[in-house]
Write a protein that holds these residues in place. Structure first.
Motif, PDB file in Angstrom:
ATOM      1  N   ARG A 103      36.938  41.004  43.389  1.00 42.52           N
ATOM      2  CA  ARG A 103      36.204  39.753  43.624  1.00 42.52           C
ATOM      3  C   ARG A 103      37.181  38.575  43.666  1.00 42.52           C
ATOM      4  O   ARG A 103      37.097  37.714  44.544  1.00 42.52           O
ATOM      5  CB  ARG A 103      35.151  39.537  42.537  1.00 42.52           C
ATOM      6  N   ALA A 104      38.109  38.546  42.727  1.00 43.41           N
ATOM      7  CA  ALA A 104      39.091  37.455  42.690  1.00 43.41           C
ATOM      8  C   ALA A 104      39.965  37.465  43.945  1.00 43.41           C
ATOM      9  O   ALA A 104      40.268  36.402  44.508  1.00 43.41           O
ATOM     10  CB  ALA A 104      39.955  37.568  41.435  1.00 43.41           C
ATOM     11  N   MET A 105      40.375  38.651  44.405  1.00 44.65           N
ATOM     12  CA  MET A 105      41.179  38.734  45.629  1.00 44.65           C
ATOM     13  C   MET A 105      40.379  38.281  46.842  1.00 44.65           C
ATOM     14  O   MET A 105      40.900  37.574  47.715  1.00 44.65           O
ATOM     15  CB  MET A 105      41.699  40.157  45.831  1.00 44.65           C
ATOM     16  N   ASP A 106      39.109  38.683  46.902  1.00 43.34           N
ATOM     17  CA  ASP A 106      38.248  38.252  48.007  1.00 43.34           C
ATOM     18  C   ASP A 106      38.123  36.730  48.030  1.00 43.34           C
ATOM     19  O   ASP A 106      38.249  36.098  49.080  1.00 43.34           O
ATOM     20  CB  ASP A 106      36.852  38.870  47.888  1.00 43.34           C
ATOM     21  N   GLU A 107      37.870  36.145  46.866  1.00 46.09           N
ATOM     22  CA  GLU A 107      37.707  34.689  46.788  1.00 46.09           C
ATOM     23  C   GLU A 107      38.995  33.965  47.167  1.00 46.09           C
ATOM     24  O   GLU A 107      38.965  32.982  47.911  1.00 46.09           O
ATOM     25  CB  GLU A 107      37.252  34.285  45.386  1.00 46.09           C
TER      26      GLU A 107
END
Length: 148
Positions: A103-107
């Motif tokens: 999720r953090a990488m996507d954001e």
């Protein structure tokens, strides 16, 4: 110092980038002085640990066991000595794999894309020299001065 850490620690978990200074940070000389029976965990980069030195340290009991998410020269073949060692756990470079990390990488990726579309300089660019390339500017942006 790294030497003091290795001589005093029951377990060492490595978290450094691979640079010219950290290549083989954990090497024959340092492992020869390490606390006997220590546990070694490497989730950073394979080249930080000298594989041959680690294998010798495991055979001699200096390192009692190792948990490796990264291995020098990966991907490694099924006949690699570390995969056959009874006191070594190797995972396929997925130590950061979690719902939260994805999720953090996507954001972060989305935020970078938005910055670029808005004509702002990316925060996490690895090769900033391309920002001054006329070819990149013409191809990606309508105004060549957007990253000024």
């Amino acid at each position: 110092s790294v030497e003091e850490l290795l001589t005093r620690s029951d377990a060492v978990s490595i978290h450094v980038p691979l640079t010219s200074e950290t290549r083989h940070l954990i090497n024959e000389e340092r492992l020869s002085r390490a606390k006997k029976g220590m546990v070694l965990v490497n989730t950073s980069r394979g080249g930080v640990v000298d594989t041959q030195a680690l294998i010798r340290a495991l055979e001699e009991g200096v390192v009692s066991c190792a948990a490796l998410d990264v291995v020098e020269g990966e991907p490694i073949g099924g006949d690699h000595p570390l995969l056959k060692h009874p006191n070594v756990i190797v995972t396929p470079h997925i130590g950061s794999a979690s719902v939260e990390s994805y999720r953090a990488m996507d954001e972060a990726s989305l935020e970078e894309a938005v910055r670029i579309v808005r004509g702002k300089k990316p925060l996490w660019i690895v090769n900033p020299e391309v920002l001054s390339s006329p070819k990149l500017r013409v191809r990606l942006f309508t105004s060549p001065a957007r990253f000024g």
